[in-house]
Design a protein around this motif. Sequence first.
Motif, PDB file in Angstrom:
ATOM      1  N   LEU A 183       0.934  -1.274  -0.044  1.00 55.04           N
ATOM      2  CA  LEU A 183      -0.085   0.111   0.030  1.00 55.04           C
ATOM      3  C   LEU A 183       0.773   1.299  -0.121  1.00 55.04           C
ATOM      4  CD1 LEU A 183      -2.611  -1.109   2.438  1.00 55.04           C
ATOM      5  CD2 LEU A 183      -2.989  -0.977  -0.076  1.00 55.04           C
ATOM      6  N   THR A 184       2.066   1.321   0.526  1.00 53.29           N
ATOM      7  CA  THR A 184       2.972   2.295   0.847  1.00 53.29           C
ATOM      8  C   THR A 184       3.550   2.563  -0.632  1.00 53.29           C
ATOM      9  OG1 THR A 184       3.698   2.147   3.057  1.00 53.29           O
ATOM     10  CG2 THR A 184       4.946   3.285   1.647  1.00 53.29           C
ATOM     11  N   ASP A 185       3.731   1.565  -1.310  1.00 52.43           N
ATOM     12  CA  ASP A 185       4.467   1.497  -2.668  1.00 52.43           C
ATOM     13  C   ASP A 185       3.146   2.116  -3.789  1.00 52.43           C
ATOM     14  OD1 ASP A 185       6.837   0.835  -2.115  1.00 52.43           O
ATOM     15  OD2 ASP A 185       6.413  -1.429  -2.596  1.00 52.43           O
ATOM     16  N   LEU A 186       2.046   2.004  -3.711  1.00 54.56           N
ATOM     17  CA  LEU A 186       0.706   2.300  -4.441  1.00 54.56           C
ATOM     18  C   LEU A 186       0.652   3.632  -4.088  1.00 54.56           C
ATOM     19  CD1 LEU A 186      -1.388   1.617  -6.533  1.00 54.56           C
ATOM     20  CD2 LEU A 186      -2.771   0.847  -4.380  1.00 54.56           C
ATOM     21  N   LYS A 187       0.644   4.163  -2.774  1.00 56.86           N
ATOM     22  CA  LYS A 187       0.586   5.478  -2.480  1.00 56.86           C
ATOM     23  C   LYS A 187       1.548   6.263  -3.173  1.00 56.86           C
ATOM     24  CE  LYS A 187       0.196   8.718   1.500  1.00 56.86           C
ATOM     25  NZ  LYS A 187       1.464   9.190   1.855  1.00 56.86           N
ATOM     26  N   GLY A 188       2.824   5.637  -3.277  1.00 60.75           N
ATOM     27  CA  GLY A 188       4.069   6.635  -3.902  1.00 60.75           C
ATOM     28  C   GLY A 188       3.477   6.789  -5.173  1.00 60.75           C
ATOM     29  N   TRP A 189       3.096   5.870  -5.955  1.00 57.07           N
ATOM     30  CA  TRP A 189       2.829   5.860  -7.387  1.00 57.07           C
ATOM     31  C   TRP A 189       1.724   6.771  -7.619  1.00 57.07           C
ATOM     32  CZ3 TRP A 189       5.620   4.841 -11.264  1.00 57.07           C
ATOM     33  CH2 TRP A 189       6.537   3.852 -11.040  1.00 57.07           C
ATOM     34  N   ILE A 190       0.646   6.721  -6.977  1.00 58.91           N
ATOM     35  CA  ILE A 190      -0.369   7.822  -6.886  1.00 58.91           C
ATOM     36  C   ILE A 190       0.307   9.317  -6.642  1.00 58.91           C
ATOM     37  CG2 ILE A 190      -2.649   8.826  -5.824  1.00 58.91           C
ATOM     38  CD1 ILE A 190      -3.086   5.694  -5.215  1.00 58.91           C
ATOM     39  N   GLU A 191       1.066   9.492  -5.589  1.00 62.24           N
ATOM     40  CA  GLU A 191       1.648  10.663  -5.516  1.00 62.24           C
ATOM     41  C   GLU A 191       2.431  11.174  -6.811  1.00 62.24           C
ATOM     42  OE1 GLU A 191       3.617  10.017  -1.827  1.00 62.24           O
ATOM     43  OE2 GLU A 191       1.629  10.568  -0.695  1.00 62.24           O
ATOM     44  N   HIS A 192       3.207  10.338  -7.279  1.00 60.76           N
ATOM     45  CA  HIS A 192       3.882  10.684  -8.643  1.00 60.76           C
ATOM     46  C   HIS A 192       2.980  11.108  -9.601  1.00 60.76           C
ATOM     47  CE1 HIS A 192       7.152   9.748 -11.358  1.00 60.76           C
ATOM     48  NE2 HIS A 192       6.283   9.386 -12.245  1.00 60.76           N
TER      49      HIS A 192
ATOM     50  N   CYS B  40       1.973  18.736 -14.420  1.00 59.82           N
ATOM     51  CA  CYS B  40       2.714  19.087 -15.840  1.00 59.82           C
ATOM     52  C   CYS B  40       2.051  18.468 -17.209  1.00 59.82           C
ATOM     53  CB  CYS B  40       4.109  18.542 -15.717  1.00 59.82           C
ATOM     54  SG  CYS B  40       5.032  19.009 -14.331  1.00 59.82           S
ATOM     55  N   ASN B  41       0.740  18.226 -16.903  1.00 55.12           N
ATOM     56  CA  ASN B  41      -0.104  17.570 -17.928  1.00 55.12           C
ATOM     57  C   ASN B  41       0.672  16.199 -18.411  1.00 55.12           C
ATOM     58  OD1 ASN B  41      -2.240  19.738 -17.964  1.00 55.12           O
ATOM     59  ND2 ASN B  41      -0.856  21.094 -18.932  1.00 55.12           N
ATOM     60  N   LEU B  42       1.134  15.637 -17.604  1.00 53.90           N
ATOM     61  CA  LEU B  42       1.543  14.196 -18.021  1.00 53.90           C
ATOM     62  C   LEU B  42       0.672  13.305 -17.769  1.00 53.90           C
ATOM     63  CD1 LEU B  42       5.271  14.735 -16.779  1.00 53.90           C
ATOM     64  CD2 LEU B  42       4.280  14.909 -19.272  1.00 53.90           C
ATOM     65  N   ILE B  43       0.660  12.094 -18.393  1.00 52.81           N
ATOM     66  CA  ILE B  43      -0.201  11.181 -17.928  1.00 52.81           C
ATOM     67  C   ILE B  43       0.772   9.925 -17.553  1.00 52.81           C
ATOM     68  CG2 ILE B  43      -1.793  11.504 -19.734  1.00 52.81           C
ATOM     69  CD1 ILE B  43      -0.939   9.393 -21.423  1.00 52.81           C
ATOM     70  N   PRO B  44       0.018   8.790 -16.838  1.00 58.96           N
ATOM     71  CA  PRO B  44       0.867   7.883 -16.204  1.00 58.96           C
ATOM     72  C   PRO B  44       1.382   6.920 -17.260  1.00 58.96           C
ATOM     73  CG  PRO B  44      -1.129   7.954 -15.015  1.00 58.96           C
ATOM     74  CD  PRO B  44      -1.198   9.112 -16.312  1.00 58.96           C
ATOM     75  N   THR B  45       2.551   6.232 -17.167  1.00 58.62           N
ATOM     76  CA  THR B  45       3.133   5.382 -18.083  1.00 58.62           C
ATOM     77  C   THR B  45       2.454   4.137 -17.837  1.00 58.62           C
ATOM     78  OG1 THR B  45       4.892   4.685 -16.769  1.00 58.62           O
ATOM     79  CG2 THR B  45       5.216   6.743 -18.217  1.00 58.62           C
ATOM     80  N   GLU B  46       2.578   3.338 -19.096  1.00 61.15           N
ATOM     81  CA  GLU B  46       1.796   1.996 -18.899  1.00 61.15           C
ATOM     82  C   GLU B  46       2.464   1.201 -17.914  1.00 61.15           C
ATOM     83  OE1 GLU B  46      -0.945  -1.159 -19.578  1.00 61.15           O
ATOM     84  OE2 GLU B  46      -0.856   1.120 -20.439  1.00 61.15           O
TER      85      GLU B  46
END
Length: 63
Positions: A13-22, A29-35
């Motif tokens: 869950l901590t790793d998932l939270k890190g991705w969401i914050e990223h 910056c109007n960027l989308i998540p990478t696959e």
Amino acid sequence: MPHPDTKAIRDHLTDLKGWIEHWQTDRLCNLIPTESSLILAKAHADSAMVLLDRVEAEQKAAA
């Protein structure tokens, strides 16, 4: 005494939270998540769910 899987669930869950914050920062910056980041985040969520299912099964068996 906490269940042995508690730390692993917290880590996923901590790793998932890190991705969401990223992704939130990227959005500024109007960027989308990478696959690949979506795949990794989903893997963390899936792993946490498997562990939670195991904990639930153990609790039911002990009842």
